[in-house]
Write an enzyme that holds these catalytic residues in place. Structure first.
Site, PDB file in Angstrom:
ATOM      1  N   CYS A 116       0.819  -1.215   0.000  1.00 57.93           N
ATOM      2  CA  CYS A 116       0.000   0.000   0.000  1.00 57.93           C
ATOM      3  C   CYS A 116       0.852   1.264   0.000  1.00 57.93           C
ATOM      4  O   CYS A 116       0.322   2.368  -0.148  1.00 57.93           O
ATOM      5  CB  CYS A 116      -0.935   0.000   1.192  1.00 57.93           C
ATOM      6  SG  CYS A 116      -1.899  -1.505   1.246  1.00 57.93           S
ATOM      7  N   HIS A 257      -3.372   7.001   2.349  1.00 57.94           N
ATOM      8  CA  HIS A 257      -3.804   5.689   1.873  1.00 57.94           C
ATOM      9  C   HIS A 257      -5.151   5.357   2.514  1.00 57.94           C
ATOM     10  O   HIS A 257      -5.313   5.458   3.735  1.00 57.94           O
ATOM     11  CB  HIS A 257      -2.742   4.656   2.254  1.00 57.94           C
ATOM     12  CG  HIS A 257      -3.204   3.241   2.103  1.00 57.94           C
ATOM     13  ND1 HIS A 257      -3.783   2.776   0.938  1.00 57.94           N
ATOM     14  CD2 HIS A 257      -3.196   2.194   2.966  1.00 57.94           C
ATOM     15  CE1 HIS A 257      -4.094   1.499   1.096  1.00 57.94           C
ATOM     16  NE2 HIS A 257      -3.756   1.125   2.299  1.00 57.94           N
ATOM     17  N   ASN A 287     -10.255  -0.569   0.567  1.00 60.40           N
ATOM     18  CA  ASN A 287      -8.802  -0.443   0.461  1.00 60.40           C
ATOM     19  C   ASN A 287      -8.330  -1.103  -0.843  1.00 60.40           C
ATOM     20  O   ASN A 287      -8.361  -2.324  -0.958  1.00 60.40           O
ATOM     21  CB  ASN A 287      -8.175  -1.126   1.683  1.00 60.40           C
ATOM     22  CG  ASN A 287      -6.661  -1.093   1.672  1.00 60.40           C
ATOM     23  OD1 ASN A 287      -6.042  -0.791   0.653  1.00 60.40           O
ATOM     24  ND2 ASN A 287      -6.064  -1.420   2.797  1.00 60.40           N
TER      25      ASN A 287
HETATM   26  N1  ACO Z   1     -18.169  -8.123  11.053  1.00 56.09           N
HETATM   27  C1  ACO Z   1     -18.625  -8.315  12.276  1.00 56.09           C
HETATM   28  N2  ACO Z   1     -17.820  -8.538  13.335  1.00 56.09           N
HETATM   29  C2  ACO Z   1     -16.507  -8.565  13.103  1.00 56.09           C
HETATM   30  C3  ACO Z   1     -15.966  -8.376  11.819  1.00 56.09           C
HETATM   31  C4  ACO Z   1     -16.851  -8.155  10.777  1.00 56.09           C
HETATM   32  N3  ACO Z   1     -16.443  -7.952   9.506  1.00 56.09           N
HETATM   33  N4  ACO Z   1     -14.621  -8.454  11.915  1.00 56.09           N
HETATM   34  C5  ACO Z   1     -14.322  -8.685  13.198  1.00 56.09           C
HETATM   35  N5  ACO Z   1     -15.467  -8.764  13.922  1.00 56.09           N
HETATM   36  C6  ACO Z   1     -15.618  -8.989  15.354  1.00 56.09           C
HETATM   37  C7  ACO Z   1     -14.469  -9.781  15.914  1.00 56.09           C
HETATM   38  O1  ACO Z   1     -14.707 -11.177  15.782  1.00 56.09           O
HETATM   39  C8  ACO Z   1     -14.481  -9.345  17.361  1.00 56.09           C
HETATM   40  O2  ACO Z   1     -15.464 -10.047  18.038  1.00 56.09           O
HETATM   41  P1  ACO Z   1     -15.120 -10.740  19.443  1.00 56.09           P
HETATM   42  O3  ACO Z   1     -14.744  -9.579  20.331  1.00 56.09           O
HETATM   43  O4  ACO Z   1     -16.395 -11.431  19.781  1.00 56.09           O
HETATM   44  O5  ACO Z   1     -13.966 -11.644  19.164  1.00 56.09           O
HETATM   45  C9  ACO Z   1     -14.932  -7.888  17.288  1.00 56.09           C
HETATM   46  O6  ACO Z   1     -15.589  -7.737  16.016  1.00 56.09           O
HETATM   47  C10 ACO Z   1     -13.813  -6.894  17.365  1.00 56.09           C
HETATM   48  O7  ACO Z   1     -12.771  -7.327  16.468  1.00 56.09           O
HETATM   49  P2  ACO Z   1     -11.453  -6.527  16.340  1.00 56.09           P
HETATM   50  O8  ACO Z   1     -10.546  -7.258  15.393  1.00 56.09           O
HETATM   51  O9  ACO Z   1     -10.955  -6.220  17.718  1.00 56.09           O
HETATM   52  O10 ACO Z   1     -11.981  -5.197  15.630  1.00 56.09           O
HETATM   53  P3  ACO Z   1     -11.266  -3.822  15.517  1.00 56.09           P
HETATM   54  O11 ACO Z   1     -12.022  -2.801  16.224  1.00 56.09           O
HETATM   55  O12 ACO Z   1      -9.788  -3.942  15.771  1.00 56.09           O
HETATM   56  O13 ACO Z   1     -11.441  -3.519  13.959  1.00 56.09           O
HETATM   57  C11 ACO Z   1     -10.274  -3.636  11.858  1.00 56.09           C
HETATM   58  C12 ACO Z   1     -10.905  -4.422  13.005  1.00 56.09           C
HETATM   59  C13 ACO Z   1     -11.369  -2.830  11.169  1.00 56.09           C
HETATM   60  C14 ACO Z   1      -9.677  -4.635  10.876  1.00 56.09           C
HETATM   61  C15 ACO Z   1      -9.201  -2.688  12.427  1.00 56.09           C
HETATM   62  O14 ACO Z   1      -8.346  -3.389  13.300  1.00 56.09           O
HETATM   63  C16 ACO Z   1      -8.394  -2.052  11.336  1.00 56.09           C
HETATM   64  O15 ACO Z   1      -8.891  -1.295  10.526  1.00 56.09           O
HETATM   65  N6  ACO Z   1      -7.101  -2.327  11.291  1.00 56.09           N
HETATM   66  C17 ACO Z   1      -6.243  -1.819  10.218  1.00 56.09           C
HETATM   67  C18 ACO Z   1      -6.363  -2.751   9.065  1.00 56.09           C
HETATM   68  C19 ACO Z   1      -5.788  -2.191   7.815  1.00 56.09           C
HETATM   69  O16 ACO Z   1      -5.896  -1.016   7.553  1.00 56.09           O
HETATM   70  N7  ACO Z   1      -5.192  -3.063   7.035  1.00 56.09           N
HETATM   71  C20 ACO Z   1      -4.637  -2.759   5.805  1.00 56.09           C
HETATM   72  C21 ACO Z   1      -3.604  -1.651   5.903  1.00 56.09           C
HETATM   73  S1  ACO Z   1      -2.255  -1.925   4.913  1.00 56.09           S
HETATM   74  C22 ACO Z   1      -2.789  -2.300   3.484  1.00 56.09           C
HETATM   75  O17 ACO Z   1      -3.502  -1.511   2.986  1.00 56.09           O
HETATM   76  C23 ACO Z   1      -2.470  -3.610   2.828  1.00 56.09           C
END
Ligand code: ACO
EC number: 2.3.1.180
Length: 332
Positions: A116, A257, A287
């Site tokens: 990215c 990004h 993304n």
């Molecule tokens: N729908 C519903 N529930 C979900 C989903 C979903 N799609 N995904 C996760 N959950 C649940 C999980 O199972 C968890 O439940 P639990 O507590 O019962 O286990 C709960 O939601 C919270 O999950 P987290 O992983 O803690 O969620 P978080 O608030 O951290 O958000 C996210 C997740 C959106 C992925 C966030 O961490 C994020 O944006 N991180 C950056 C990711 C990113 O930008 N990656 C790419 C960047 S680099 C590139 O571009 C290649």
């Protein structure tokens, strides 16, 4: 003796996305998720997805043609084509296919892989060729089809990604419009985000065994990546601005990004950049990796918001881990 212009300007932009799109309600038919969860945690509402008959090279070429047309540059005048991608149609690279598709017969073409961060890394790479007077016209494309590599059963990651392409034309210019940059990598954090090769032993002779296999789907530690982005992106933007002898007060646009709206908001807050200066189109695309920055740039230019002379601070970040920022003025 004729003076060689060794400054550069970004003179045109273009973008493209597959026609097919999948909104959050559609996605919730595939994995256990909801529009409410995805929109509130990421800001994403929909994403475009390439079908089996579509190629990265074709998508990249459409974006490239649009950029050439805006810059009023003929394909045959391009000296270098740089394709920033992690998802080429061909592991040997897809830039040459785009060169052929465009008929850019005088251009040398190669791929650049920095996930990215690829577009920002590509812009700085292109700038070196122009600043040394080697090339005058460079086409930089950022394109990715991560739908090919996402695990469509993993709700933690599949909701984030989409497919798309964006491009810019960089040209030698008397005045240098690339004002500052900073690039960084930290391979110790590679485990946070990758599409890893996995092979099986394939014995060739009694004492020689090679490995044969394929790439595994996107593996991501979302929380780690989130923490990394929110901490390191403001730093690298500040570094690039410092090099440009500017502060955040001097920029017209913050172009990050498009990974997650919450990351955009948190980075802008740390940099004290008001929301109206933060470019975001993540709701409609998700993304798209190396494509997000040129795609969002192109949309904002074509909407008439970005004006010639505007100062833009752009930052890419992602797998590697890698991150970087560039400060430039649009056109002029
Ligand atoms: N729908 C519903 N529930 C979900 C989903 C979903 N799609 N995904 C996760 N959950 C649940 C999980 O199972 C968890 O439940 P639990 O507590 O019962 O286990 C709960 O939601 C919270 O999950 P987290 O992983 O803690 O969620 P978080 O608030 O951290 O958000 C996210 C997740 C959106 C992925 C966030 O961490 C994020 O944006 N991180 C950056 C990711 C990113 O930008 N990656 C790419 C960047 S680099 C590139 O571009 C290649």
């Amino acid at each position: 003796m004729q003076q060689v212009a060794t400054g550069l300007a970004v003179t045109g932009s273009g973008s493209a996305a597959p026609e097919t799109s999948l909104d959050n309600d559609g996605l919730s038919q595939i994995v256990d998720t909801s529009d409410e969860w995805i929109a509130s945690r990421t800001g994403i509402r929909s994403r475009h997805l390439s079908g089996p008959d579509e190629s990265l090279a074709k998508l990249g070429a459409i974006a490239a043609r649009n950029a050439l047309s805006m810059a009023q540059v003929e394909a045959t005048d391009i000296d270098l084509i740089l394709l920033a991608t992690s998802t080429p149609d061909d592991l040997f690279g897809s830039a040459c296919q785009i060169q052929a598709e465009l008929g850019a017969k005088h251009a040398v073409a190669f791929d650049l892989t920095a996930a990215c961060s690829g577009f920002v890394f590509g812009m700085i790479t292109a700038a070196q060729f122009i600043r040394t007077g080697v090339y005058r016209n460079v086409l930089l494309i950022g394109a990715d089809v991560l739908s090919r590599w996402v695990d469509w059963t993993d709700r933690r990651s599949c909701v984030l990604f989409g497919d798309g392409a964006g491009a810019v034309v960089l040209q030698a210019n008397e005045n240098d419009r690339l004002l500052g940059f900073a690039l960084q990598s930290d391979g110790c954090l590679h485990d946070c985000l990758n599409v890893q090769y996995q092979g099986k032993p394939r014995p060739l002779t009694d004492n020689i065994t090679v490995s044969q296999g394929t790439y595994q789907p996107v593996s991501m530690n979302g929380k780690e990546v989130y923490r990394f982005a929110v901490n390191r992106v403001p730093e690298v933007v500040e570094k690039a601005l410092f090099q440009a002898d500017l502060t955040t007060n001097d920029i017209d646009w913050l172009l990050l990004h498009q990974a997650n709206q919450r990351i955009l908001d948190a980075v802008a807050k740390r940099l004290k950049v008001p929301a109206e200066k933060v470019i975001s189109n993540i709701a409609n695309y998700g993304n798209t990796s190396a494509a997000t920055i040129p795609l969002a740039l192109d949309e904002t230019v074509r909407q008439g918001h970005i004006k010639p002379g505007d100062t833009i601070a752009a930052s890419g970040f992602g797998a590697g881990l890698s991150w970087g920022a560039v400060v430039f003025q649009w056109q002029r």
